[in-house]
Design an enzyme around this catalytic site. Sequence first.
Site, PDB file in Angstrom:
ATOM      1  N   LEU A 208      -6.177   1.610  -4.042  1.00  0.00           N
ATOM      2  CA  LEU A 208      -4.926   1.573  -3.287  1.00  0.00           C
ATOM      3  C   LEU A 208      -3.788   1.286  -4.255  1.00  0.00           C
ATOM      4  O   LEU A 208      -3.892   0.357  -5.053  1.00  0.00           O
ATOM      5  CB  LEU A 208      -4.962   0.474  -2.213  1.00  0.00           C
ATOM      6  CG  LEU A 208      -5.944   0.640  -1.049  1.00  0.00           C
ATOM      7  CD1 LEU A 208      -5.918  -0.598  -0.170  1.00  0.00           C
ATOM      8  CD2 LEU A 208      -5.601   1.867  -0.220  1.00  0.00           C
ATOM      9  N   HIS A 209      -2.727   2.080  -4.184  1.00  0.00           N
ATOM     10  CA  HIS A 209      -1.601   1.820  -5.075  1.00  0.00           C
ATOM     11  C   HIS A 209      -0.245   2.179  -4.470  1.00  0.00           C
ATOM     12  O   HIS A 209       0.784   1.763  -4.974  1.00  0.00           O
ATOM     13  CB  HIS A 209      -1.765   2.588  -6.393  1.00  0.00           C
ATOM     14  CG  HIS A 209      -1.547   4.065  -6.260  1.00  0.00           C
ATOM     15  ND1 HIS A 209      -2.496   4.909  -5.714  1.00  0.00           N
ATOM     16  CD2 HIS A 209      -0.494   4.857  -6.589  1.00  0.00           C
ATOM     17  CE1 HIS A 209      -2.031   6.150  -5.720  1.00  0.00           C
ATOM     18  NE2 HIS A 209      -0.820   6.148  -6.240  1.00  0.00           N
ATOM     19  N   ARG A 210      -0.244   2.942  -3.380  1.00  0.00           N
ATOM     20  CA  ARG A 210       1.039   3.404  -2.843  1.00  0.00           C
ATOM     21  C   ARG A 210       1.789   2.254  -2.166  1.00  0.00           C
ATOM     22  O   ARG A 210       1.199   1.456  -1.437  1.00  0.00           O
ATOM     23  CB  ARG A 210       0.822   4.547  -1.841  1.00  0.00           C
ATOM     24  CG  ARG A 210       0.288   5.791  -2.514  1.00  0.00           C
ATOM     25  CD  ARG A 210       0.352   7.024  -1.654  1.00  0.00           C
ATOM     26  NE  ARG A 210      -0.208   8.144  -2.399  1.00  0.00           N
ATOM     27  CZ  ARG A 210       0.468   8.880  -3.268  1.00  0.00           C
ATOM     28  NH1 ARG A 210       1.732   8.617  -3.503  1.00  0.00           N
ATOM     29  NH2 ARG A 210      -0.114   9.873  -3.912  1.00  0.00           N
ATOM     30  N   PRO A 211       3.106   2.184  -2.403  1.00  0.00           N
ATOM     31  CA  PRO A 211       3.902   1.108  -1.807  1.00  0.00           C
ATOM     32  C   PRO A 211       3.725   0.985  -0.295  1.00  0.00           C
ATOM     33  O   PRO A 211       3.726  -0.117   0.242  1.00  0.00           O
ATOM     34  CB  PRO A 211       5.338   1.498  -2.178  1.00  0.00           C
ATOM     35  CG  PRO A 211       5.192   2.269  -3.451  1.00  0.00           C
ATOM     36  CD  PRO A 211       3.904   3.032  -3.319  1.00  0.00           C
ATOM     37  N   ASP A 282      -5.797   6.023  -1.479  1.00  0.00           N
ATOM     38  CA  ASP A 282      -4.524   6.646  -1.089  1.00  0.00           C
ATOM     39  C   ASP A 282      -4.025   7.556  -2.214  1.00  0.00           C
ATOM     40  O   ASP A 282      -2.857   7.906  -2.271  1.00  0.00           O
ATOM     41  CB  ASP A 282      -3.473   5.603  -0.706  1.00  0.00           C
ATOM     42  CG  ASP A 282      -3.168   4.597  -1.807  1.00  0.00           C
ATOM     43  OD1 ASP A 282      -3.638   4.785  -2.950  1.00  0.00           O
ATOM     44  OD2 ASP A 282      -2.459   3.605  -1.527  1.00  0.00           O
TER      45      ASP A 282
END
Length: 365
Positions: A208-211, A282
Amino acid sequence: MKITIIAGARPNFMKIAPIIHAFQKAKAQGENIDFRLVHTGQHYDKKMSGSFFEQLEIPEPHANLEAGGGTQAEQTAAIMIGFEKELLENPSDLVLVVGDVTSTMACALVAQKLHTKVAHVEGGIRSGDWGMPEEINRLVTDSISNYFFTTSEGANNNLRNSGVEEARIFYVGNTMIDTLLKQRPNFKKPAIWTELNLQEKAYLVMTLHRPANVDQESNLKKLMDEIIDHSQDLPLVFPVHPRTAKILKSMGVSHPRLHMVEPLSYLEFNYLVERAKAVVTDSGGITEEASIMNVPCMTLRDNTERPETLELGTNELLGTDPKAIAPAMEKLFSDNWKKGREIPLWDGNTAERIVKHLLQISPKL
């Protein structure tokens, strides 16, 4: 013909590695083609050492603009200033940009201002979500590119619908898959495999990395709780960015089955993905790789710029509502997840097709 290749982040190098190999092969066969590799330095990655380039069998970049850090505007400006100087000192017949990072857009702008033609690898893909910086990068880059190397018929249609002439669109496939197929025999068992006594198809991989996911703390905690609660007794291996790890720790997210580990190398990470029961992510690129390796993939996003992974691959779009986790996990554990099918032209030969088309258009450059 001299081509400047742009890369700004680690995934870009996975995409340009097969293109470099195809250039080298064509040159060895007597073709008039050469390249200069420019790393903008958009993302600093401590794993991008000499061994990283050795693994991909590509030379270290001829130049590193070291334009990382700052806001979106500051980074875009730094890349443009650095690349303008680079291109003036090392003129080129064509600038080749890949993907959808800020470097892609910034260098395309600089090239056109200096009257140098631009080719966009992965042109035409769209998520329809203007809240994603990548979508803005795609739209701007495609609006000023001269040639487009596309991954799908959907991308071709997006370009046609925006007024791009057929003669400038080249449907070639996916260079990321070229790298995946070439490197698959070289996947490397990470230390975490032995440390956790992992077994094939008996663990999940997470990224997971998306804001939209990691910056909304209450929703992130609910997502993590749902994943933990509904993943039966399987270990959850989560290579996590330090910033995300800090957020999770501050929220008190922990569980004996949740293993937050340092980011892994390309070969180590894909070793885990290939053997996982499923991937929860994501990331767009991981949906492509999971589909080719026929690993079930749950994407925690409301949209995707890679619909072929939904239509033909193993990917399913769950959205960002935590309530979507339970039914998806039930589907997975009842062995009702869809199987991947062949995706046209994702066959490992994309880069050779790109070089073939470049040689054909070289008289126009």
